[in-house]
Design an enzyme around this catalytic site. Sequence first.
Site, mmCIF file in Angstrom:
data_model
loop_
_atom_site.group_PDB
_atom_site.id
_atom_site.type_symbol
_atom_site.label_atom_id
_atom_site.label_comp_id
_atom_site.label_asym_id
_atom_site.label_seq_id
_atom_site.Cartn_x
_atom_site.Cartn_y
_atom_site.Cartn_z
ATOM 1 N N ARG A 23 -3.005 -9.730 8.316
ATOM 2 C CA ARG A 23 -2.330 -10.354 7.226
ATOM 3 C C ARG A 23 -2.646 -11.758 7.185
ATOM 4 O O ARG A 23 -2.408 -12.325 8.205
ATOM 5 C CB ARG A 23 -0.927 -9.859 7.017
ATOM 6 C CG ARG A 23 -0.654 -8.421 6.612
ATOM 7 C CD ARG A 23 -0.808 -8.380 5.005
ATOM 8 N NE ARG A 23 -0.451 -6.994 4.793
ATOM 9 C CZ ARG A 23 -1.355 -6.175 4.677
ATOM 10 N NH1 ARG A 23 -2.863 -6.331 5.028
ATOM 11 N NH2 ARG A 23 -1.198 -4.937 4.236
ATOM 12 N N GLU A 29 -3.305 -14.454 -2.029
ATOM 13 C CA GLU A 29 -4.641 -13.697 -2.651
ATOM 14 C C GLU A 29 -4.384 -13.198 -4.043
ATOM 15 O O GLU A 29 -3.440 -13.017 -4.415
ATOM 16 C CB GLU A 29 -4.745 -12.142 -1.703
ATOM 17 C CG GLU A 29 -4.916 -12.446 -0.212
ATOM 18 C CD GLU A 29 -5.029 -11.351 0.425
ATOM 19 O OE1 GLU A 29 -4.785 -10.098 -0.033
ATOM 20 O OE2 GLU A 29 -5.139 -11.283 1.722
ATOM 21 N N HIS A 39 -10.437 -9.296 1.342
ATOM 22 C CA HIS A 39 -9.526 -8.229 1.675
ATOM 23 C C HIS A 39 -10.075 -6.973 1.347
ATOM 24 O O HIS A 39 -9.594 -5.971 0.718
ATOM 25 C CB HIS A 39 -8.067 -8.429 0.851
ATOM 26 C CG HIS A 39 -7.148 -7.795 1.684
ATOM 27 N ND1 HIS A 39 -5.696 -8.070 1.641
ATOM 28 C CD2 HIS A 39 -7.022 -6.971 2.552
ATOM 29 C CE1 HIS A 39 -4.977 -7.282 2.178
ATOM 30 N NE2 HIS A 39 -5.778 -6.393 2.943
#
Length: 296
Positions: free
Chosen positions: A227, A256, A275
């Site tokens: 993360r 994000e 991601h």
Amino acid sequence: MRIKYIDASEMMANVLAELPPEPRLSVHIGDPDDDGVVDLAAEAEVILNGHTTMSADLLARLPALRKIVFLGTGASSYIDMEAAATLGIAVENVTGYGDRSVAEMALALLLDCARRVTQMDRELRAGLWEPREGLLLQGRRLGLIGFGGIGTEMAHIGRALGMEIAIWNRSEVAADWRDCQRSLEEVLASSDMISLHLALTPQTRGFLDAQAFAAMKPGAIFVNTARGALVDEAALIAALRSGHVAQAGLDVFETEPLPAESPLRDCPNLVLAAHAGFKTRDAARTLLAKALAKID
């Protein structure tokens, strides 16, 4: 019971179609804003949420909602958990669906950093022929911070490549890896490469700060597929710019999608991914099957 998957991608919708049908479920492909979520799911009792931020205000606009199944392990990064609890909305994560997929992404970033593949690709496309010096992984120490399912997979991969494994975990690790468990100080100071695999909690937010990066072995490679909020991004940027951290690979970010103005974009010794560590059809199939099992 009305069930709504509010933010499916084309790939996830296609994989879902391969699973046994769930007649109560309807699927929306795309990324709705708050008003869009309300339009889609005002009467839904269960929501499948892949990556949509759900604030206290949004949750209050969904009176029928009784459960959110978050498609991953980071529900607290996207959902106001306190507000959900106050409103009587249960929130469930899905774990263990893509450990190998994420570990292989960490390996991809590690190899890219060690052999500077992305850097040479950019240079070649710009007309520069410059064979860059690489770093052999075999015989190097791979430090793993966090040792859940993904960290364990990464340890197996590292060992298969002939790397020495050093592990820091908040609790004692399984007996077959206990000889590799070290203090955080030793993992930081002695590892040639460090891969981060912690869960994000209030206690781990900003876990790797300026002091932690300064404690790393000079010239280390750092990879994060866990993360973004585990890392003080300004401290990482400073370490990269000084060269104390030689290379880094990130698949996750504090914000994000990564903002256009993010200074991370200007670090030449940094490999960026969107991601995508979890994003294989194999992992998606397992993820969706586990999520559907949590509906009732």
